[in-house]
Design a protein around this motif. Structure first.
Motif, PDB file in Angstrom:
ATOM      1  N   PRO A 171      -9.454   5.799  -7.046  1.00 20.57           N
ATOM      2  CA  PRO A 171      -8.903   5.453  -5.731  1.00 20.57           C
ATOM      3  C   PRO A 171      -7.389   5.255  -5.739  1.00 20.57           C
ATOM      4  O   PRO A 171      -6.762   5.255  -4.671  1.00 20.57           O
TER       5      PRO A 171
ATOM      6  N   GLN B  79     -11.811   3.800   2.104  1.00 21.02           N
ATOM      7  CA  GLN B  79     -11.694   4.394   0.766  1.00 21.02           C
ATOM      8  C   GLN B  79     -13.057   4.939   0.316  1.00 21.02           C
ATOM      9  O   GLN B  79     -13.147   6.056  -0.201  1.00 21.02           O
TER      10      GLN B  79
ATOM     11  N   ARG C  93      -4.416  -4.438   6.602  1.00 17.12           N
ATOM     12  CA  ARG C  93      -4.605  -4.749   5.179  1.00 17.12           C
ATOM     13  C   ARG C  93      -4.175  -6.197   4.971  1.00 17.12           C
ATOM     14  O   ARG C  93      -3.063  -6.594   5.355  1.00 17.12           O
TER      15      ARG C  93
ATOM     16  N   HIS D 263     -13.189  -2.139   1.244  1.00 11.58           N
ATOM     17  CA  HIS D 263     -12.208  -1.080   1.526  1.00 11.58           C
ATOM     18  C   HIS D 263     -13.024   0.119   2.041  1.00 11.58           C
ATOM     19  O   HIS D 263     -13.146   1.148   1.366  1.00 11.58           O
TER      20      HIS D 263
ATOM     21  N   SER E 203       0.850  -1.194   0.000  1.00  7.50           N
ATOM     22  CA  SER E 203       0.000   0.000   0.000  1.00  7.50           C
ATOM     23  C   SER E 203       0.882   1.238   0.000  1.00  7.50           C
ATOM     24  O   SER E 203       1.951   1.241   0.618  1.00  7.50           O
ATOM     25  N   THR E 204       0.429   2.263  -0.659  1.00  8.86           N
ATOM     26  CA  THR E 204       1.065   3.587  -0.521  1.00  8.86           C
ATOM     27  C   THR E 204       0.103   4.533   0.195  1.00  8.86           C
ATOM     28  O   THR E 204       0.355   4.983   1.312  1.00  8.86           O
ATOM     29  N   ARG E 205      -1.029   4.829  -0.463  1.00 11.98           N
ATOM     30  CA  ARG E 205      -1.963   5.829   0.062  1.00 11.98           C
ATOM     31  C   ARG E 205      -2.527   5.459   1.434  1.00 11.98           C
ATOM     32  O   ARG E 205      -2.474   6.245   2.383  1.00 11.98           O
ATOM     33  N   THR E 206      -3.079   4.264   1.539  1.00 10.19           N
ATOM     34  CA  THR E 206      -3.787   3.915   2.770  1.00 10.19           C
ATOM     35  C   THR E 206      -2.822   3.860   3.951  1.00 10.19           C
ATOM     36  O   THR E 206      -3.125   4.351   5.039  1.00 10.19           O
TER      37      THR E 206
HETATM   38  N1   CP Z   1      -6.481   3.390  -2.734  1.00 12.65           N
HETATM   39  C1   CP Z   1      -5.605   2.572  -2.120  1.00 12.65           C
HETATM   40  O1   CP Z   1      -5.979   1.715  -1.318  1.00 12.65           O
HETATM   41  O2   CP Z   1      -4.292   2.782  -2.457  1.00 12.65           O
HETATM   42  P1   CP Z   1      -3.071   1.972  -1.822  1.00 12.65           P
HETATM   43  O3   CP Z   1      -3.185   0.542  -2.303  1.00 12.65           O
HETATM   44  O4   CP Z   1      -1.842   2.666  -2.304  1.00 12.65           O
HETATM   45  O5   CP Z   1      -3.226   2.034  -0.324  1.00 12.65           O
END
Ligand code: CP
Length: 300
Positions: A254, A135, A104, A132, A51-54
Motif C-alpha cells: 500500500p 485502500q 484523514r 483505510h 499523506s502522498t498517495r491518498t
Molecule cells: N497508502 C497510503 O495511504 O499512502 P499515503 O499515506 O501516502 O496516503
C-alpha cells in the motif's frame, strides 16, 4: 447507526453489489476519466495527518470530475493552531457545503459521530489504526483488473499487521468478496488475540499464497526495537525470494515503502509487482466513490 448512504467510513458500510458497482464505475472511468463533470462544486480534503498517495489520488479523482478540491494539509495556517478542535474544523468546513468531506485523521476523531452532524458523506482517507477502506478497495480492484478470481484468491499479508489500518479493511472486504487472508511475520507484529491463519516462516506463507501484500514496518510504533537486518533476512522480499514463489498472482504494497526492509528495490523488476498499478487504480476507485456521492447529491 445513522449514516449518509454514500459515506465510506469502513468497508462494512458497503455490500457486495455496491462494491461491484464501484468497481464497474472505476473501470469505466479508466476508459474515459472525463465522462462526468461536476464543475462549480467542491470536494473538501481534510488531511490532519500526512499523506502522498491518498491525498493526490483524491485530488486527481476530484479534478477529473471537474470538482474543485479544497485542501487542508495539516494544521499549519489554520485555526487549529489557535486551539480549534478537529471536530469544529470539520463542522465549519461542512457548513460551506462541499459535495463530500474526505478525511484523514487519528483514531481519536469519531468519524461516525461527525457523519451524524453533517449532510454530505464522509469518505475515510485513513483513520488512525482503525480503517483505510479506499485502500482495500483499490487493492481488490487491482486484483480484479488483473483477472484474479476473488473466490480463489489467497492473499498473504506480510509484516506489521499489528499497526496496519489497511489489514482491518481487508478483513472486512475479504468477507464480502470471498478471498482468503493469512498473515506472516514475527509474533510481536501480529495483533493480540489474532485467531486467523498465520505463518511464522515466509517460505510457508509463500507456498500457501496466490497473491502477496507486504506492509510497511512502522518502526516508530514498536515499543521493542527490531533489527532491520533480521527482519529483512526473514521477511523482506527480493527478486531472489520471488523466484521461488511459483504463483502467477500479484505482489502489492500500500505504500509508503521502506526499501531495504520489507522490500528490496529489485522486486520492481518482477512482472507480478503491481505497486504503481495500485496507485493508478486508487485514483479511479476514488473517482467512483466521489461520483457516487455526487450523483446522490444531484438527485436529493
Ligand atoms: N497508502 C497510503 O495511504 O499512502 P499515503 O499515506 O501516502 O496516503
Amino acid at each position: 447507526m445513522s449514516q449518509h448512504s454514500s459515506a465510506l467510513i469502513e468497508i462494512a458500510n458497503l455490500n457486495f453489489s455496491q462494491i461491484q458497482s464501484l468497481f464497474l464505475s472505476a473501470l469505466e472511468f479508466s476508459k474515459n476519466p472525463g465522462r462526468k463533470n461536476y464543475a462549480a462544486q467542491t470536494a473538501a480534503l481534510l488531511f490532519f495527518e500526512p499523506s502522498t498517495r491518498t491525498r493526490f489520488s483524491f485530488e486527481t479523482a476530484a479534478a477529473r470530475l471537474g470538482l474543485h478540491p479544497l485542501l487542508l494539509d495539516g494544521g499549519a495556517g489554520t485555526s487549529l493552531e489557535k486551539g480549534e478542535s478537529i471536530e469544529d474544523t470539520v463542522l465549519n468546513i461542512a457548513a460551506m457545503e462541499s459535495a463530500a468531506l474526505i478525511i484523514r485523521c487519528k483514531d481519536d476523531v469519531d468519524l461516525y459521530a461527525l457523519q451524524k452532524q453533517i449532510k454530505m458523506p464522509i469518505l475515510n482517507a485513513g483513520w488512525g489504526r482503525k480503517a483505510h477502506p479506499s485502500q482495500a478497495l483499490l487493492d481488490a480492484l487491482t486484483l480484479k483488473a488483473n483477472g484474479r478470481d476473488f473466490e480463489k484468491e489467497k492473499l498473504l499479508v506480510i509484516g506489521d499487521v499489528k499497526h496496519s489500518r489497511v489489514i482491518g479493511s481487508h478483513f472486512q472486504l475479504a468477507k464480502i468478496l470471498g478471498y482468503q487472508i493469512a498473515v506472516c511475520g514475527p509474533q510481536s507484529f501480529l495483533p493480540e488475540n489474532y485467531s486467523g491463519l498465520s505463518f511464522e516462516k515466509l517460505e510457508d506463507g509463500l507456498k500457501w499464497a496466490t497473491s502477496v501484500m507486504a506492509l510497511r514496518v512502522q518502526h516508530e510504533r514498536h515499543e521493542e526495537v527490531h533489527s532491520v537486518a533480521t527482519y529483512r533476512e526473514q521477511y523482506g522480499l527480493n527478486l531472489q525470494k520471488l523466484k521461488s514463489w511459483k504463483s502467477d498472482g500479484l505482489l502489492m504494497h500500500p505504500g509508503p515503502i521502506n526499501y531495504g526492509v520489507e522490500l528490496d528495490v529489485d522486486v520492481n523488476q518482477d512482472p507480478r509487482c503491481k505497486i504503481l498499478e495500485q496507485v493508478k487504480w486508487g485514483a479511479y476507485i476514488r473517482q467512483a466513490l466521489l461520483e457516487r456521492a455526487l450523483s446522490e447529491r444531484t438527485v436529493s
